[in-house]
Design a protein around this motif. Structure first.
Motif, PDB file in Angstrom:
ATOM      1  N   THR A   1      23.632 -92.539  -0.819  1.00 46.61           N
ATOM      2  CA  THR A   1      22.685 -93.504  -0.672  1.00 46.61           C
ATOM      3  C   THR A   1      21.668 -93.688   0.285  1.00 46.61           C
ATOM      4  O   THR A   1      21.407 -93.323   1.081  1.00 46.61           O
ATOM      5  CB  THR A   1      24.009 -94.498   0.303  1.00 46.61           C
ATOM      6  OG1 THR A   1      24.722 -94.978  -0.157  1.00 46.61           O
ATOM      7  CG2 THR A   1      23.423 -95.528   1.027  1.00 46.61           C
TER       8      THR A   1
ATOM      9  N   VAL B   1      18.502-108.123   4.185  1.00 46.26           N
ATOM     10  CA  VAL B   1      19.580-106.895   4.252  1.00 46.26           C
ATOM     11  C   VAL B   1      19.424-106.651   2.426  1.00 46.26           C
ATOM     12  O   VAL B   1      19.649-107.918   2.103  1.00 46.26           O
ATOM     13  CB  VAL B   1      20.069-106.972   4.727  1.00 46.26           C
ATOM     14  CG1 VAL B   1      20.931-105.693   4.145  1.00 46.26           C
ATOM     15  CG2 VAL B   1      21.164-106.946   5.936  1.00 46.26           C
TER      16      VAL B   1
ATOM     17  N   THR C   1      31.863-100.821   5.405  1.00 49.72           N
ATOM     18  CA  THR C   1      30.611-100.197   6.946  1.00 49.72           C
ATOM     19  C   THR C   1      31.736-101.543   8.189  1.00 49.72           C
ATOM     20  O   THR C   1      32.891-101.743   8.187  1.00 49.72           O
ATOM     21  CB  THR C   1      29.334-101.352   7.721  1.00 49.72           C
ATOM     22  OG1 THR C   1      29.862-102.334   7.295  1.00 49.72           O
ATOM     23  CG2 THR C   1      28.493-100.662   6.385  1.00 49.72           C
TER      24      THR C   1
ATOM     25  N   VAL D   1      18.863 -94.777   2.564  1.00 51.71           N
ATOM     26  CA  VAL D   1      18.614 -96.417   3.654  1.00 51.71           C
ATOM     27  C   VAL D   1      17.124 -96.881   3.703  1.00 51.71           C
ATOM     28  O   VAL D   1      16.619 -95.335   4.082  1.00 51.71           O
ATOM     29  CB  VAL D   1      19.481 -96.032   4.256  1.00 51.71           C
ATOM     30  CG1 VAL D   1      19.049 -97.225   5.230  1.00 51.71           C
ATOM     31  CG2 VAL D   1      21.124 -96.075   4.325  1.00 51.71           C
ATOM     32  N   LYS D   2      16.365 -97.310   3.080  1.00 50.51           N
ATOM     33  CA  LYS D   2      15.456 -97.492   3.850  1.00 50.51           C
ATOM     34  C   LYS D   2      15.180 -99.248   4.518  1.00 50.51           C
ATOM     35  O   LYS D   2      15.471-100.045   4.527  1.00 50.51           O
ATOM     36  CB  LYS D   2      14.063 -98.010   2.322  1.00 50.51           C
ATOM     37  CG  LYS D   2      14.419 -97.179   1.574  1.00 50.51           C
ATOM     38  CD  LYS D   2      13.236 -97.396   0.086  1.00 50.51           C
ATOM     39  CE  LYS D   2      13.075 -96.509  -0.884  1.00 50.51           C
ATOM     40  NZ  LYS D   2      13.093 -97.261  -1.759  1.00 50.51           N
ATOM     41  N   SER D   3      14.493 -98.640   5.729  1.00 50.92           N
ATOM     42  CA  SER D   3      14.383 -99.187   6.345  1.00 50.92           C
ATOM     43  C   SER D   3      12.707 -99.881   6.694  1.00 50.92           C
ATOM     44  O   SER D   3      11.715 -98.949   7.394  1.00 50.92           O
ATOM     45  CB  SER D   3      14.929 -99.580   8.013  1.00 50.92           C
ATOM     46  OG  SER D   3      14.414 -97.706   8.838  1.00 50.92           O
TER      47      SER D   3
ATOM     48  N   ILE E   1      23.875 -94.379   9.182  1.00 52.32           N
ATOM     49  CA  ILE E   1      23.461 -95.767   8.497  1.00 52.32           C
ATOM     50  C   ILE E   1      21.787 -95.731   8.386  1.00 52.32           C
ATOM     51  O   ILE E   1      21.142 -95.083   7.234  1.00 52.32           O
ATOM     52  CB  ILE E   1      23.492 -96.673   8.419  1.00 52.32           C
ATOM     53  CG1 ILE E   1      25.121 -96.972   8.207  1.00 52.32           C
ATOM     54  CG2 ILE E   1      22.786 -97.973   7.391  1.00 52.32           C
ATOM     55  CD1 ILE E   1      25.807 -98.697   8.603  1.00 52.32           C
ATOM     56  N   THR E   2      20.723 -95.045   9.827  1.00 51.49           N
ATOM     57  CA  THR E   2      19.551 -95.155   9.618  1.00 51.49           C
ATOM     58  C   THR E   2      19.299 -95.243  10.894  1.00 51.49           C
ATOM     59  O   THR E   2      20.292 -95.543  11.937  1.00 51.49           O
ATOM     60  CB  THR E   2      19.130 -96.468   9.110  1.00 51.49           C
ATOM     61  OG1 THR E   2      17.632 -95.947   9.089  1.00 51.49           O
ATOM     62  CG2 THR E   2      19.244 -97.188  10.160  1.00 51.49           C
TER      63      THR E   2
ATOM     64  N   LEU F   1      15.971-103.586   6.053  1.00 53.35           N
ATOM     65  CA  LEU F   1      17.235-102.689   5.388  1.00 53.35           C
ATOM     66  C   LEU F   1      17.020-103.097   3.426  1.00 53.35           C
ATOM     67  O   LEU F   1      17.333-103.803   2.923  1.00 53.35           O
ATOM     68  CB  LEU F   1      19.039-102.648   5.610  1.00 53.35           C
ATOM     69  CG  LEU F   1      18.425-102.932   7.149  1.00 53.35           C
ATOM     70  CD1 LEU F   1      20.239-102.873   8.044  1.00 53.35           C
ATOM     71  CD2 LEU F   1      17.687-101.480   7.905  1.00 53.35           C
ATOM     72  N   ASP F   2      16.650-101.593   3.249  1.00 58.01           N
ATOM     73  CA  ASP F   2      16.954-102.064   1.591  1.00 58.01           C
ATOM     74  C   ASP F   2      17.726-100.356   1.564  1.00 58.01           C
ATOM     75  O   ASP F   2      17.439 -99.763   1.572  1.00 58.01           O
ATOM     76  CB  ASP F   2      15.686-101.160   0.565  1.00 58.01           C
ATOM     77  CG  ASP F   2      15.724-102.109  -0.918  1.00 58.01           C
ATOM     78  OD1 ASP F   2      16.322-101.004  -1.631  1.00 58.01           O
ATOM     79  OD2 ASP F   2      14.789-102.171  -1.579  1.00 58.01           O
ATOM     80  N   ILE F   3      19.267-100.940   0.852  1.00 57.81           N
ATOM     81  CA  ILE F   3      19.819-100.202   0.706  1.00 57.81           C
ATOM     82  C   ILE F   3      20.314 -99.676  -0.990  1.00 57.81           C
ATOM     83  O   ILE F   3      21.592-101.147  -1.369  1.00 57.81           O
ATOM     84  CB  ILE F   3      21.182-100.047   1.765  1.00 57.81           C
ATOM     85  CG1 ILE F   3      20.687-101.026   3.265  1.00 57.81           C
ATOM     86  CG2 ILE F   3      22.471 -99.204   1.160  1.00 57.81           C
ATOM     87  CD1 ILE F   3      21.883-100.287   4.303  1.00 57.81           C
TER      88      ILE F   3
END
Ligand code: TRP
Ligand code: ZN
Length: 869
Positions: free
Chosen positions: A35, A150, A125, A37-39, A135-136, A26-28
């Protein structure tokens, strides 16, 4: 489109996942308003995979940006408000493929406190049970366990601290004032254990060495001005770590263990792997601002969350129907821990009494009401509604019964086998039972009914003594009334500890196993008619149907060697008299006096023995409840104890002083408890005489227990000094939210007092107070819950005004925080038990709420079940 029938989930509909996840990255990029959120998820087919199966992910209130598979943009997907279904997978999904996604969420708008949200400018969270999907898009179910890496990014000035699960791998400065931190969690985990925290926080830290010689870093993160409040939580954590090694051989498995405190939180705390997040209420403690009860609660919640690291995290739940697998077991563990911390046998008994009292006040009514469910439910509409006293507290009693049946060593063997078999797995309650049975070679098949049947069993006791044959016969018959969806019940496996108390004192404690509807036991060579002490130490969570004479109950109350049953006999005597509108007779007063004067007994035990059963427990003994009548009968009974023993109370008030520096240990806390009961009794007996002493205690107190108890005595008894002391209290602690919660809570739970305005009028004013906030759960609980759930005599008004306030509050809260609204909604669960006009008025209020089209699924389920839809 809106469907009328609420959606239900069924335990037996469980299907294993078609795909599972291996590595998750995860890149948040944290921004309150947006926000990103790349997963990057490595997906692998699972055992039940069939070629061509689509990958079905869930999401909630997410903005979807993009999807790639194996590095290529992917267009074969369907998006609905709750799902992302991906088709045309490489090689029909037969081998590992990589899904990359970008989505966006808005933490600052998130008032539900599930998923990613902002509190006091910091990010937190909460993912259990189904918050990760906010979140995703994900396989957001506990049987999908993955390894997480993360990376958190944020503006360094706003978020100097960036935390997530596991170990810190690296930290970097980035352009434009941003920075990042990358965390790796070595243990596979379900998404509900994911956590991140970011913001302006500071920590206290400590390095400890565990038995293996390994060093562990412990940290507690809070806002800088709260650092001084964290010592007790840290001590509790250290004690928990040592206890779990000693009692269960379970070690802390991470190099670092962090606790973070947040003031906006739906529940008590959360066991995210290596990064527990806590309601500030269960972290902050200083003698000046926290009561003895707060100190004890912090110790047990810190322990509870820490113990989840094994019972919940290393071994987790297959699905949410198995929630009690982790919660019941972990409550049992924290109860045992707290009992051991008490340091004495009588201390253990005090803890046991407190736990049982809670069970009976809250869980027994739940088990008899419209939301009754087995500790492993078969059906739910909203999982958040099933974090119940049944799953937690009754669940713990079920676990305790294994230990009663198998012994402490047998129980430990079962635990060892459970971890040996299931470490790293997501399992079921059946697996736990099998480990207990197999490790001990004991057939526990009949024990399964405790998992599948709701309702509190009732055990009827019939005894017969034959003076000629010197023989005693005991016949036990069990039954259990229907609960929703369960018209008939099979017999429960009920372990009953008993002892026959004879004049010669020659009978020892025995364990009877009641597994059939009726069983008879015969005891020979019993020299005289025994007094039966049964269900000792509350060996089973049942109701006893036993017409024991008042003389026998008095004998037990004066001298049963089982402290729990000694307390129990006193409760039963008081209960029977209150329900029959009687005052305590001379013999009972004498028994109370002797108990209070007994130098051998623990002050904490005396305080419990002289505290009457709560209204909510008394209600459950009635076929039709008149709440005002019960309140008045209980109050009159108490006033009589206060008056008749006034000299003793006055003496105890002096004897129980704890001079010298404040200590939060069980011994001093017990003395304070008894002293403050004495104070309250004195005000009950003669308010005008004793109120000045309470006011004095209020002003000179060096700790919150004494200050709050004095204030409470003044407020509850409507003393003149109450008003000034309340103002003083507010001014003294205006900057301490948790103490202001006490200030609100005390006023909202004040019972009716002659000559004072009704509490409802006061509560309506409190709701308009500038410090009242509908979006802070602690504040809502301190005002609205205190009134609707902890102040029965003020809440249950014949004109229904309390219920109207309840309905207005549920409806106002629901759009902000459905979980908190649904808990409040449960205050009317037992409406059918009440006499008229209360019952009809409650029904009107329930129906008014039910007509709202936009109710959350949380509140809809509670109201729907209450009305019997
Ligand atoms: N697992 C948590 C505990 O018992 C419970 C919990 C904390 C929770 N926060 C929650 C459950 C929010 C549902 C929603 O320790
Ligand atoms: Zn828990």
């Amino acid at each position: 489109m809106k469907t009328d029938l609420p959606q239900s989930f069924h335990r037996l509909a469980y299907r294993p996942p078609v795909y599972t996840f291996d590595q998750v990255e995860l890149d948040i990029a944290l921004d309150p308003a947006r926000t990103i959120v790349k997963s990057r998820i490595e997906v692998i087919p699972s055992k039940s995979f069939e070629p061509g199966a689509p990958l079905e992910l869930v999401g909630h209130e997410l903005e979807f940006v993009s999807l790639r598979i194996n590095g290529q943009a992917h267009r074969h997907f369907e998006l609905t408000p709750e799902t992302l279904t991906i088709h045309s997978l490489p090689n029909e999904g037969r081998e590992k493929f990589v899904v990359e996604m970008i989505c966006i969420c808005v933490p600052e708008k998130n008032t539900t406190l599930m998923g990613l949200y902002v509190s006091n400018g910091n990010f937190f969270t909460q993912c259990e049970a189904e918050g990760f999907r906010k979140i995703t898009y994900f396989l957001d179910r506990p049987d999908v366990m993955a390894r997480y890496t993360v990376t958190l990014r944020a503006r360094e000035e706003e978020c100097p601290v960036l935390l997530s699960n596991g170990n810190l791998l690296s930290a970097e400065k980035l352009p434009n004032g941003w920075h990042s931190a990358t965390w790796v969690d070595p243990f596979p985990k379900p998404s509900y254990l994911f956590a991140l925290v970011a913001g302006k926080l500071k920590c206290i830290e400590e390095t400890i060495t565990i038995s293996s010689g390994a060093k562990k870093l412990l940290q507690i993160w809070v806002e800088p001005h709260d650092l001084k409040k964290t010592r007790h939580a840290m001590d509790s954590l250290i004690a928990s770590i040592h206890w779990d090694e000693k009692r269960f051989g379970l070690e802390l498995d991470l190099e670092r263990f962090m606790i973070v405190a947040v003031s906006d939180f739906n529940m008590g705390a959360m066991e995210n792997k290596g990064l527990n997040i806590f309601n500030t209420k269960f972290v902050f403690a200083q003698p000046e601002t926290a009561t003895d009860a707060d100190f004890a609660n912090i110790e047990s919640v810190v322990a509870h969350e820490y113990f989840h690291n094994w019972t919940g995290n290393r071994v987790t739940c297959q699905d949410w129907f198995q929630l009690s697998l982790k919660e019941g077991l972990t409550v049992f563990r924290d109860q045992e821990f707290s009992a051991d911390q008490m340091g004495s046998e009588s201390g253990r008994a005090v803890k046991r009494i407190e736990d049982v009292r809670l069970l009976r006040q809250l869980q027994f009514p739940e088990d008899a009401g419209p939301m009754a469910h087995p500790i492993r439910p078969d059906e739910y509409q909203e999982i958040n509604n099933f974090y119940t006293v049944t799953v937690y507290e009754k669940g713990s009693e079920i676990v305790r019964m294994y230990q009663t049946l198998l012994g402490k060593d047998g129980f430990r063997k079962g635990m060892d086998l459970y971890f040996q078999r299931h470490d790293g797995q997501a399992v079921t309650c059946d697996d736990f039972l099998a480990a207990m049975a197999d490790a001990n070679g004991k057939d526990l098949n009949e024990f399964k009914n405790w998992y599948s049947q709701a309702g509190t069993p009732r055990v009827h006791v019939q005894e017969h003594y034959d003076a000629v044959k010197k023989q005693y016969q005991l016949t036990l018959t069990q039954s259990c009334v229907p609960s929703p969806g369960q018209p008939e019940k099979k017999p429960f496996y009920i372990p009953l500890k008993i002892r026959l108390l004879t004049r010669s004192n020659d009978q020892s404690e025995q364990l009877l196993e009641l597994t059939q509807v009726t069983q008879t036991w015969t005891f020979d060579n019993i020299p005289d008619r025994p007094v039966l002490s049964i269900n000792r130490n509350f060996s089973a969570p049942i109701n006893l149907d036993f017409e024991q004479s008042e003389a026998d109950l008095l004998a037990l109350f004066s001298s049963d060697d089982d402290a729990f049953n000694r307390w129990e006999a006193g409760q039963k005597l008081a209960m029977q008299m209150i329900l029959n509108n009687r005052l305590p007779d001379a013999e009972l007063i004498e028994a109370y006096r002797n108990l209070l004067l007994d130098p051998e007994l623990d002050p904490a035990f005396k305080e419990l023995a002289l505290t009457l059963p709560a209204d909510s427990y008394l209600y459950e003994q009635c076929a039709s409840v008149d709440p005002q009548q019960i309140f008045n009968a209980r109050r009159a009974f108490r006033r009589e104890i206060a008056k008749q023993l006034q000299l003793e109370w006055a003496a105890l008030y002096q004897q129980m002083q704890t001079p010298g520096p404040f200590k939060s240990d069980g011994v001093d806390a017990g003395k304070r408890a008894l002293k403050n009961l004495a104070l309250s009794m004195l005000l009950d007996a003669a308010p005008s005489i004793w109120a000045p002493m309470a006011a004095n205690q209020y002003h000179i107190a060096d700790n919150m227990t004494d200050r709050y108890a004095a204030l409470s005595a003044l407020v509850v008894h409507g003393a003149k000094a109450a008003k000034d002391c309340l103002i003083d209290f507010h001014n003294r602690f205006a900057n301490d939210a948790l103490v202001i919660d006490k200030w609100f809570g005390l006023q909202a739970s004040r019972p009716p007092v002659d000559g004072l305005e009704s509490t409802l009028v006061e509560v309506r004013k409190l709701r308009e107070h500038p410090a009242f906030k509908l979006n802070n759960p602690n504040r809502v609980r301190s005002v609205i819950h205190s009134f609707c759930a902890n102040n029965p005599a003020s809440f249950h008004q014949a004109d229904g005004s309390g219920y109207e306030f309840w309905a207005d509050s549920v409806l106002a809260l629901d759009p902000i925080n459905p979980q908190v609204a649904a808990r409040l909604a449960r205050a009317l669960d037992r409406w059918r038990l009440f006499a008229q006009p209360y019952q009809d008025r409650m029904k009107v209020a329930l129906e008014r709420v039910s007509t709202y089209q936009t109710l959350s699924s949380d509140v809809r389920e509670v109201i729907g079940k209450a009305l019997g839809n």
